[in-house]
Scaffold this active site. Structure first.
Site, PDB file in Angstrom:
ATOM      1  N   LYS A  10      41.207  31.902  35.659  1.00  0.00           N
ATOM      2  CA  LYS A  10      41.190  33.148  36.426  1.00  0.00           C
ATOM      3  C   LYS A  10      39.997  34.052  36.098  1.00  0.00           C
ATOM      4  O   LYS A  10      39.821  35.088  36.715  1.00  0.00           O
ATOM      5  CB  LYS A  10      42.484  33.937  36.196  1.00  0.00           C
ATOM      6  CG  LYS A  10      43.738  33.158  36.493  1.00  0.00           C
ATOM      7  CD  LYS A  10      44.041  33.157  37.952  1.00  0.00           C
ATOM      8  CE  LYS A  10      45.422  32.547  38.170  1.00  0.00           C
ATOM      9  NZ  LYS A  10      45.489  31.712  39.325  1.00  0.00           N
ATOM     10  N   CYS A  11      39.192  33.691  35.123  1.00  0.00           N
ATOM     11  CA  CYS A  11      38.051  34.512  34.695  1.00  0.00           C
ATOM     12  C   CYS A  11      36.973  34.531  35.782  1.00  0.00           C
ATOM     13  O   CYS A  11      36.509  33.481  36.235  1.00  0.00           O
ATOM     14  CB  CYS A  11      37.487  33.945  33.395  1.00  0.00           C
ATOM     15  SG  CYS A  11      35.908  34.640  32.898  1.00  0.00           S
TER      16      CYS A  11
END
Length: 120
Positions: A10-11
């Site tokens: 999700k970064c």
């Protein structure tokens, strides 16, 4: 060239790095180290290659700031690896490991252009 990119799914910075590699048709494998923790032996190998544990760990993120002060001063590699095992988001990301064993941290167009110039 074999590239393994370590980060968090999700970064946003990891997404930018993966998109850059895809756009430039550079093959890579991605490892989400929250789902697949990095073995302590690799962390102990990578930390000196990056300039020490302080360079491997993101000390400006919310995960670091939320730690109790007593946990912010690990005194040994074992303490650092335990801290990272408990809080994988502490690793500065993404980490690109190339087939020559070199370790590269972070993402920018300039950095990736330089790293992957020989395969573009």
């Amino acid at each position: 060239m074999t590239i393994t990119l370590y980060g968090l799914d999700k970064c946003d910075t990891c997404k930018k790095a993966r998109n850059w590699l895809d756009r430039h048709k550079v093959g890579f494998s991605f490892v989400d180290y929250r789902a697949n923790p990095i073995p302590a032996a690799l962390l102990k190998e990578w930390a000196p290659a990056l300039g020490g544990w302080e360079k491997l760990v993101n000390r400006s993120g919310t995960t670091w700031r939320a730690l109790p002060d007593a946990r912010k001063a690990p005194g040994s590699a074992a303490e650092w690896t335990l801290l990272i095992k408990e809080h994988p988001a502490l690793i500065r990301r993404p980490l690109a490991i190339l087939d020559d064993g070199s370790v590269h941290q972070g993402f920018s167009d300039a950095l990736y252009g330089k790293l992957f110039a020989r395969v573009l």
